[in-house]
Structure formats: structure tokens, C-alpha cells
Design an enzyme around this catalytic site. Sequence first.
Site, short mmCIF file in Angstrom:
data_model
loop_
_atom_site.label_atom_id
_atom_site.label_comp_id
_atom_site.label_asym_id
_atom_site.label_seq_id
_atom_site.Cartn_x
_atom_site.Cartn_y
_atom_site.Cartn_z
N VAL A 15 -118.37 9.11 4.04
CA VAL A 15 -118.68 10.51 3.73
C VAL A 15 -120.08 10.89 4.22
O VAL A 15 -120.25 11.92 4.90
CB VAL A 15 -118.58 10.76 2.20
CG1 VAL A 15 -118.83 12.23 1.89
CG2 VAL A 15 -117.21 10.34 1.67
N LYS A 207 -110.83 11.83 -12.64
CA LYS A 207 -110.82 13.20 -12.10
C LYS A 207 -110.28 14.17 -13.15
O LYS A 207 -110.77 15.29 -13.30
CB LYS A 207 -109.99 13.24 -10.83
CG LYS A 207 -110.60 12.40 -9.70
CD LYS A 207 -109.61 12.21 -8.58
CE LYS A 207 -110.17 11.31 -7.49
NZ LYS A 207 -109.15 10.88 -6.54
N1 LIG Z 1 -114.24 8.11 1.16
C1 LIG Z 1 -113.57 9.07 0.56
O1 LIG Z 1 -112.49 9.49 1.01
C2 LIG Z 1 -114.11 9.70 -0.70
C3 LIG Z 1 -113.42 10.77 -1.28
C4 LIG Z 1 -113.93 11.39 -2.43
C5 LIG Z 1 -115.10 10.92 -2.97
N2 LIG Z 1 -115.74 9.86 -2.40
C6 LIG Z 1 -116.97 9.39 -3.02
O2 LIG Z 1 -118.05 9.49 -2.08
C7 LIG Z 1 -118.99 8.47 -2.31
C8 LIG Z 1 -119.21 7.70 -1.01
O3 LIG Z 1 -118.00 7.15 -0.59
P1 LIG Z 1 -117.81 6.49 0.87
O4 LIG Z 1 -116.34 6.34 1.05
O5 LIG Z 1 -118.59 7.23 1.87
O6 LIG Z 1 -118.44 5.06 0.62
P2 LIG Z 1 -118.88 3.98 1.72
O7 LIG Z 1 -118.20 4.24 3.01
O8 LIG Z 1 -118.70 2.64 1.08
O9 LIG Z 1 -120.44 4.26 1.92
C9 LIG Z 1 -121.39 3.97 0.94
C10 LIG Z 1 -122.75 4.15 1.57
O10 LIG Z 1 -123.73 3.93 0.57
C11 LIG Z 1 -124.67 2.97 1.04
N3 LIG Z 1 -125.14 2.20 -0.11
C12 LIG Z 1 -124.42 1.48 -0.98
N4 LIG Z 1 -125.22 0.89 -1.88
C13 LIG Z 1 -126.48 1.26 -1.56
C14 LIG Z 1 -127.75 0.96 -2.11
N5 LIG Z 1 -127.88 0.15 -3.16
N6 LIG Z 1 -128.83 1.50 -1.52
C15 LIG Z 1 -128.72 2.31 -0.46
N7 LIG Z 1 -127.54 2.62 0.12
C16 LIG Z 1 -126.43 2.11 -0.44
C17 LIG Z 1 -123.94 2.10 2.04
O11 LIG Z 1 -124.86 1.52 2.94
P3 LIG Z 1 -124.40 0.62 4.19
O12 LIG Z 1 -123.61 1.51 5.09
O13 LIG Z 1 -125.66 0.17 4.82
O14 LIG Z 1 -123.58 -0.49 3.61
C18 LIG Z 1 -123.04 3.14 2.71
O15 LIG Z 1 -123.71 3.79 3.75
C19 LIG Z 1 -118.41 7.63 -3.47
O16 LIG Z 1 -118.94 8.08 -4.68
C20 LIG Z 1 -116.93 7.94 -3.42
O17 LIG Z 1 -116.27 7.79 -4.67
C21 LIG Z 1 -115.29 9.26 -1.27
#
Ligand SMILES: NC(=O)c1ccc[n+]([C@@H]2O[C@H](COP(=O)([O-])OP(=O)(O)OC[C@H]3O[C@@H](n4cnc5c(N)ncnc54)[C@H](OP(=O)(O)O)[C@@H]3O)[C@@H](O)[C@H]2O)c1
Length: 440
Positions: A15, A207
Amino acid sequence: MIAPLRVGIAGLGTVGAEVVRLIEQQGKILSARCGRGIKVVAVTARSKTKKRGVDLRGIRWAKDPMAIAVDPEVDCFVELMGGVGDPALSAIEAALASGKSVVTANKALIARHGLKLAALAEQHGGALNYEAAVAGAIPVVKTLREGLAGTGVDRVYGILNGTCNYILSRMEQEGLSFADCLKDAQRLGYAEANPSFDVDGHDTAQKLAILASLAFGTKVAQSAVYVEGITSIAAADLRAAAELGYRVKLLGVAVRTATGIEQRVHPTMVPRTSSIAQVMGVTNAVTIDGAGISPITLVGPGAGGAATASAVLADIADVARGVRALPFGRPVAKLAATTKAPMERHEGGYYIRLMARDLAGTAARIATRLAEQKISIESIVQRHPDGMIDAVDATKKSSPVPVILITYATSEDAMRRALQAVQSDKVISGRPQVIRIEKN
Ligand SMILES: NC(=O)c1ccc[n+]([C@@H]2O[C@H](COP(=O)([O-])OP(=O)(O)OC[C@H]3O[C@@H](n4cnc5c(N)ncnc54)[C@H](OP(=O)(O)O)[C@@H]3O)[C@@H](O)[C@H]2O)c1
């Protein structure tokens, strides 16, 4: 000319990276719509060296999320790391306490800590926007909070988990088992390696807890949600549902009843002709029944980088425009307490699939047990081994045969007592399958 909104983003995954890309790509449109520019000034993630497919030149790399949260050069803190605790929680708290606005897609965090964070936002004057936390690109938070601010909501229900809807759709369309569809969903990246959070209904419950608060002005309380997942659903149930004019969906339902707000997540039979029944695959949908208006159904992508980033960007745009809605539509102090409505008191129709033993009088015994609980049967059918269904004929001899009952509205308590009695009579083998029906 108003200065651009300075945005800091913690989390550059699926995201976060898409949000950076969209702000760059949609810069002109955003600035025309908001009356000012939106500029990403700081970002952070775990790895600084990971390739992310976005141009981060000219953007400061912060040492950690907290550094962005307290940075006086940042107006809006965007949390896209996920996780119910730290660093997301403490960084959001710090950002709100310093008067910044916060945008997040983190449903787990909002479901668990939303009230505390909303109180902080109120106290310090910032926004706490979380449109992307529920149903991805579908603007359901805004619809409930702003669009329907003048309408009493009686019920809100929806398909809030794409993984479950994908599995149920394929089971129905291709006659596959739950296990086979789950494996495919994992291969295609729709399901996690550990899928229980999705298939056991907990993702939908988080949700739903948020939607219920927005719809009914109650405190967000995930613990008040009754939860049942889809793992027990068999292809036979989906076939029978189709033959009876229904489709099975994992629904999150929040409804005002005489005994309080009922919040429940479970596999649900919905009429095949209903709007929600048409929603197949990973798509999400939410239906809102409001006083004096026909139901409104919103359908769209519930997950994925682009869909989620679209909602995140809309929230950032609101901050840029100076729009400040109270996070749950009213002051936290005015949100009513939430109690768990007991499921025994739930009233509705039921689909019941039993394996009836080949004993004289089995069908009559089942009918008697239901009648004792004052349960009226809308239809009762028996499936022969060749797959056809017919009206039950108690005189036919065969090995255990699936018998499918559809009841008129009754209480969950009565239905459970009747099935307990049928089991004690030893006229069925195994446990009955029960699926609740949501008629209109
Ligand atoms: N993906 C979806 O379809 C979706 C839909 C609705 C809601 N969401 C929500 O959106 C949010 C992000 O989801 P995502 O799918 O984008 O997750 P993701 O792909 O796993 O990305 C998480 C990001 O956060 C970074 N991160 C994790 N722990 C960290 C820390 N301790 N310090 C600094 N950076 C940190 C990671 O860094 P690195 O890249 O360096 O590992 C990564 O860039 C979540 O809350 C999720 O529930 C996602």
C-alpha cells in the site's frame, strides 16, 4: 496560495509504495481538488535498501516511524505498516498528540485502539482518517459517517473479506472442496500462508466492529461480535443453496434489534437475486438499510495496493482540504456502550442439513422435534445419491441420506434445542450443518 500539505509515510509495502506513486502521478488532480499541493517529505520502512519500484529521490528517509510522527516539518502522518501494537500505535499516538492529522489503513489497530486514538484526535484537533481499513477502495466509512449523517441506519451488512468470497465463489461455481479452493487462493496470493484470520471470520469481525460503531453510534468493540468462519461449508451446501434459490456468503451483519445491536459474522444464505449475492470472487460489498430509503449497496475492490491506496489518498485529500470529521461520527464521549447481543436470541430463518438414518419414521421424528419448538418448516428436501433433490418420502429405504430443511423465522435457541433433541433420538448420523438465512 496555501502551502502544500507535507506528508510523512511509515511503511512502503504493497500500500505505502502505491501511495507514494499515486501522489507523484496524480499531483495535478490532487492539487486542483484540494486547493493546495500534497508533497511526500519523509518516508520510512524496515529496509532502506529494498527496491520498491517508486522514485524516492528528494524524499527524506527517517530513521524510524516515531521520527516522522514527531517531525515538525510533517503535517500529516500516514501509517501503512500494519500491526495492532508498536511501532504503529505509539507513532500514531505521538503524531496525534503533537496536533498532526493521521491517516491509516490499519483495521486491526482501529478495531482495538480506535476509541483511545479518536479521543486524542479530538483533544488535539487533528484528523484520524481510516477509510482504507474497511473494504479497501469502497468509501463506506465516509458513506456512513458523512453521506448518511441524516439517516437512521437499521442494518449494515457486507462481504468484507475477499479471500472468503473467492473461496465460496469457486466452491460454488466449480464444485470444489474448501481445501482445494484455499490452496488455489494461497497460490494466487489471495490468502495468507496462515489463513485462519481470514477464513475463521476474524478479519471480517474487525471491519464489522468499525462499521457498527459508525452506523449506530456505539463504541467499537470487536469482542461484541459473534464470529463463525467458513471452514465447515461443504460443496453440498452450496449446491443445495443454489437449488433452493440462495447463495452462501460470509457476511458481517450489524443490526438494530429489540434487544440491542446484534453484531455477527457467519456464513449466510442470501437470496440468489439479491444485490449482495451477485458479488463474486475477491470483490467486497456493503449494504446499508436506512430508515425511509431503499437499501444502498456499494461494491468494489476490497484489497490490493491500488484499491487501498485510492482510499488512503482520499483521506489525505480531506486533511489537505481541512475537512475534519470526528473519527466515529460523534464525540467519543457520546458513543454508547456496546454489549454483546446473545446469539441464542437471534431470530431468523435457518438452513439445516442432516444425515438422516434409514429408519422407519425418521422424517416424522425430525418434524415432531421441530414442531415441539414451534419451528415451521418452509421446505424439506432429500438428496438422493444421484444428486437430485425431492420432497422427503419417509418410506424410501437407503443408507444415511442428506435431508435439507429450510425453516421460517425462529429463534436460535429454539433451533438449537430442536437439533439437540433430534441428535438424542439417534435418527441422524454426524452433526447437523446449520447456516443462517438473511432474507431481505
Ligand atoms: N495490502 C492490502 O490489500 C491492504 C488492504 C487494506 C488494508 N491494508 C492495511 O494496510 C497496511 C499495510 O499493508 P501492506 O499490505 O502494505 O503491508 P506490507 O506490504 O507488509 O508493508 C508493510 C510495510 O511496513 C514496513 N514496516 C513494517 N514494520 C516496520 C517497522 N517496525 N518499522 C518501519 N517500517 C515497518 C515494511 O518495511 P519493509 O518493506 O522494509 O519490510 C513495509 O514497507 C496494514 O495495516 C494492512 O492491514 C492492506
